[in-house]
Write a protein that holds these residues in place. Structure first.
Motif, PDB file in Angstrom:
ATOM      1  N   ALA A  73      40.257  35.407  30.528  1.00 61.16           N
ATOM      2  CA  ALA A  73      40.524  34.131  29.845  1.00 61.16           C
ATOM      3  C   ALA A  73      41.026  33.085  30.841  1.00 61.16           C
ATOM      4  N   ILE A  74      41.826  33.510  31.797  1.00 58.43           N
ATOM      5  CA  ILE A  74      42.338  32.595  32.827  1.00 58.43           C
ATOM      6  C   ILE A  74      41.170  32.036  33.645  1.00 58.43           C
ATOM      7  N   VAL A  75      40.281  32.930  34.063  1.00 63.48           N
ATOM      8  CA  VAL A  75      39.135  32.511  34.884  1.00 63.48           C
ATOM      9  C   VAL A  75      38.204  31.611  34.071  1.00 63.48           C
ATOM     10  N   ASP A  76      37.939  32.008  32.821  1.00 62.50           N
ATOM     11  CA  ASP A  76      37.006  31.245  31.987  1.00 62.50           C
ATOM     12  C   ASP A  76      37.520  29.832  31.711  1.00 62.50           C
ATOM     13  N   ALA A  77      38.844  29.659  31.755  1.00 60.14           N
ATOM     14  CA  ALA A  77      39.417  28.321  31.530  1.00 60.14           C
ATOM     15  C   ALA A  77      39.418  27.485  32.801  1.00 60.14           C
ATOM     16  N   GLY A  78      38.893  28.048  33.898  1.00 58.64           N
ATOM     17  CA  GLY A  78      38.719  27.261  35.118  1.00 58.64           C
ATOM     18  C   GLY A  78      39.862  27.331  36.117  1.00 58.64           C
ATOM     19  N   HIS A  79      40.783  28.267  35.913  1.00 61.15           N
ATOM     20  CA  HIS A  79      41.933  28.360  36.817  1.00 61.15           C
ATOM     21  C   HIS A  79      41.661  29.303  37.986  1.00 61.15           C
ATOM     22  N   GLU A  80      42.531  29.196  38.983  1.00 59.30           N
ATOM     23  CA  GLU A  80      42.405  30.026  40.182  1.00 59.30           C
ATOM     24  C   GLU A  80      43.188  31.331  39.990  1.00 59.30           C
ATOM     25  N   VAL A  81      42.629  32.432  40.480  1.00 58.68           N
ATOM     26  CA  VAL A  81      43.334  33.715  40.490  1.00 58.68           C
ATOM     27  C   VAL A  81      43.639  34.084  41.935  1.00 58.68           C
ATOM     28  N   GLY A  82      44.910  34.374  42.225  1.00 59.83           N
ATOM     29  CA  GLY A  82      45.325  34.791  43.556  1.00 59.83           C
ATOM     30  C   GLY A  82      45.857  36.215  43.542  1.00 59.83           C
ATOM     31  N   HIS A  83      46.070  36.732  44.729  1.00 57.36           N
ATOM     32  CA  HIS A  83      46.476  38.130  44.950  1.00 57.36           C
ATOM     33  C   HIS A  83      47.993  38.248  44.896  1.00 57.36           C
ATOM     34  N   HIS A  84      48.482  39.231  44.115  1.00 59.23           N
ATOM     35  CA  HIS A  84      49.936  39.405  43.977  1.00 59.23           C
ATOM     36  C   HIS A  84      50.296  40.883  44.076  1.00 59.23           C
ATOM     37  N   GLY A  85      49.701  41.560  45.111  1.00 60.44           N
ATOM     38  CA  GLY A  85      49.926  42.993  45.267  1.00 60.44           C
ATOM     39  C   GLY A  85      49.154  43.783  44.227  1.00 60.44           C
ATOM     40  N   HIS A  86      49.266  45.110  44.291  1.00 58.67           N
ATOM     41  CA  HIS A  86      48.575  45.924  43.287  1.00 58.67           C
ATOM     42  C   HIS A  86      49.563  46.411  42.225  1.00 58.67           C
ATOM     43  N   HIS A  87      50.564  47.190  42.671  1.00 59.16           N
ATOM     44  CA  HIS A  87      51.602  47.640  41.728  1.00 59.16           C
ATOM     45  C   HIS A  87      52.845  46.757  41.811  1.00 59.16           C
ATOM     46  N   HIS A  88      52.699  45.598  42.437  1.00 55.17           N
ATOM     47  CA  HIS A  88      53.839  44.667  42.567  1.00 55.17           C
ATOM     48  C   HIS A  88      54.991  45.325  43.317  1.00 55.17           C
ATOM     49  N   LEU A  89      54.675  46.042  44.397  1.00 54.62           N
ATOM     50  CA  LEU A  89      55.703  46.672  45.215  1.00 54.62           C
ATOM     51  C   LEU A  89      56.130  45.692  46.299  1.00 54.62           C
ATOM     52  N   THR A  93      59.902  47.288  51.051  1.00 48.52           N
ATOM     53  CA  THR A  93      60.352  48.595  50.570  1.00 48.52           C
ATOM     54  C   THR A  93      59.321  49.694  50.809  1.00 48.52           C
ATOM     55  N   ILE A  94      58.167  49.342  51.383  1.00 49.24           N
ATOM     56  CA  ILE A  94      57.109  50.334  51.593  1.00 49.24           C
ATOM     57  C   ILE A  94      56.611  50.238  53.039  1.00 49.24           C
ATOM     58  N   ASP A  95      56.000  51.335  53.530  1.00 49.53           N
ATOM     59  CA  ASP A  95      55.575  51.331  54.934  1.00 49.53           C
ATOM     60  C   ASP A  95      54.234  50.600  55.097  1.00 49.53           C
ATOM     61  N   ALA A  96      53.794  50.497  56.355  1.00 50.70           N
ATOM     62  CA  ALA A  96      52.601  49.693  56.646  1.00 50.70           C
ATOM     63  C   ALA A  96      51.360  50.236  55.927  1.00 50.70           C
ATOM     64  N   ALA A  97      51.241  51.590  55.851  1.00 51.27           N
ATOM     65  CA  ALA A  97      50.072  52.168  55.185  1.00 51.27           C
ATOM     66  C   ALA A  97      50.082  51.832  53.693  1.00 51.27           C
ATOM     67  N   GLN A  98      51.263  51.881  53.087  1.00 49.02           N
ATOM     68  CA  GLN A  98      51.363  51.540  51.663  1.00 49.02           C
ATOM     69  C   GLN A  98      51.101  50.053  51.437  1.00 49.02           C
ATOM     70  N   GLN A  99      51.543  49.222  52.383  1.00 49.17           N
ATOM     71  CA  GLN A  99      51.274  47.788  52.272  1.00 49.17           C
ATOM     72  C   GLN A  99      49.772  47.527  52.310  1.00 49.17           C
ATOM     73  N   ALA A 100      49.082  48.241  53.202  1.00 51.48           N
ATOM     74  CA  ALA A 100      47.629  48.073  53.295  1.00 51.48           C
ATOM     75  C   ALA A 100      46.962  48.497  51.993  1.00 51.48           C
ATOM     76  N   THR A 128      56.552  40.880  55.055  1.00 51.44           N
ATOM     77  CA  THR A 128      56.975  41.465  56.338  1.00 51.44           C
ATOM     78  C   THR A 128      55.963  41.048  57.414  1.00 51.44           C
ATOM     79  N   PRO A 129      56.325  41.210  58.706  1.00 50.06           N
ATOM     80  CA  PRO A 129      55.342  40.911  59.755  1.00 50.06           C
ATOM     81  C   PRO A 129      54.054  41.721  59.575  1.00 50.06           C
ATOM     82  N   GLN A 130      54.207  42.973  59.097  1.00 52.33           N
ATOM     83  CA  GLN A 130      53.007  43.798  58.882  1.00 52.33           C
ATOM     84  C   GLN A 130      52.135  43.200  57.772  1.00 52.33           C
ATOM     85  N   THR A 131      52.774  42.710  56.714  1.00 52.90           N
ATOM     86  CA  THR A 131      51.983  42.094  55.638  1.00 52.90           C
ATOM     87  C   THR A 131      51.183  40.924  56.181  1.00 52.90           C
ATOM     88  N   ALA A 132      51.843  40.087  56.961  1.00 55.13           N
ATOM     89  CA  ALA A 132      51.162  38.900  57.492  1.00 55.13           C
ATOM     90  C   ALA A 132      49.971  39.305  58.360  1.00 55.13           C
TER      91      ALA A 132
END
Ligand SMILES: [Zn+2]
Length: 252
Positions: A73-89, A93-100, A128-132
């Motif tokens: 519904a958000i997309v169909d109304a013309g809005h932008e969808v951005g990335h906000h993690g998967h499980h919102h971790l 609090t998580i290591d580089a592999a989990q961040q990936a 974190t620097p790893q996220t960037a």
């Protein structure tokens, strides 16, 4: 004339898993988050539609999988969808592999709605620097999690750079209205006075502003009335309301 980005973090239940081991049994806590997609998102879409304004909705991948109809519904109304993690971790609090994994799993989950999502917002605003580095390696066009400036700026990441569309806690509805054991309701009038003053400051500085909302918070009835007042203020003052992708295109 202020330039404003209206951003909505559709965490829904995704933000609970990291903090509550027993969250699956806490129906009241879960239900407050479910309100996000059940009532908050439809109310926000209606108000934005009435004012002809487009927003940016940051969605965890797990939320898109759990509530695909709301995200559609958000997309169909013309809005932008951005990335906000998967499980919102939160990244710190998580290591580089989990961040990936958090980034890649959500890219897969969001692709049907966002294509290759080009904007990122770190859960709980902890980058974190790893996220960037992971974001740069995957070609993200911008991040919106930091607060070193109140104007867009460039974050140096190794030999590369990443566009930052800055935020601040004081411009987040959670800080004003979020509910917890020590929290007390905030008068909508006090919140509106602060945010319209921020918009006046942005107009004076000729800088864009990013405002952050959560549908389960701003989508509650009396607060949605406050959001409507804010949108009317933006319309009355001739504000230029942009999505984050549109602002990023102007900044690059
Ligand atoms: Zn969030």
């Amino acid at each position: 004339m202020a330039t404003v980005c209206l951003t909505f973090d559709v965490d829904a239940e995704a933000g609970l898993a990291a903090r509550l081991d027993d969250h699956r049994d806490r129906l009241s806590t879960l239900s407050e988050r479910e309100f996000s997609v059940r009532r908050g998102v439809p109310r926000i879409l209606e108000l934005l539609g009435e004012h002809g304004m487009r927003g940016t909705f940051y969605v965890p991948g797990a939320t898109a999988q759990r509530h695909p109809e709301a995200i559609r519904a958000i997309v169909d109304a013309g809005h932008e969808v951005g990335h906000h993690g998967h499980h919102h971790l939160a990244s710190h609090t998580i290591d580089a592999a989990q961040q990936a994994a958090e980034i890649d799993d959500a890219l897969t989950a969001l692709r049907p709605f966002a294509g290759d999502a080009i904007g990122y917002r770190s859960p709980a605003w902890e980058l974190t620097p790893q996220t960037a580095e992971l974001l740069v390696a995957r070609g993200f066009a911008f991040d919106s999690s930091l607060m070193a400036d109140d104007r867009p700026y460039w974050l140096t990441v190794g030999d590369a750079r990443l566009l930052e569309l800055p935020i601040h806690w004081s411009l987040d509805d959670y800080v004003w209205f979020g509910w917890g054991e020590a929290a007390r309701p905030t008068a909508t009038s006090a919140w509106l006075e602060a945010w319209t003053d921020e918009l006046a400051s942005a107009d004076r500085d000729r800088r864009p502003s990013t405002l952050t909302f959560h549908p389960e918070i701003i989508g509650r009835g009396y607060r949605a009335v406050g959001l409507e007042r804010l949108l009317k203020h933006l319309a009355y003052t001739g504000a230029d309301v942009l999505t984050h992708a549109e602002l990023a295109a102007r900044a690059t």
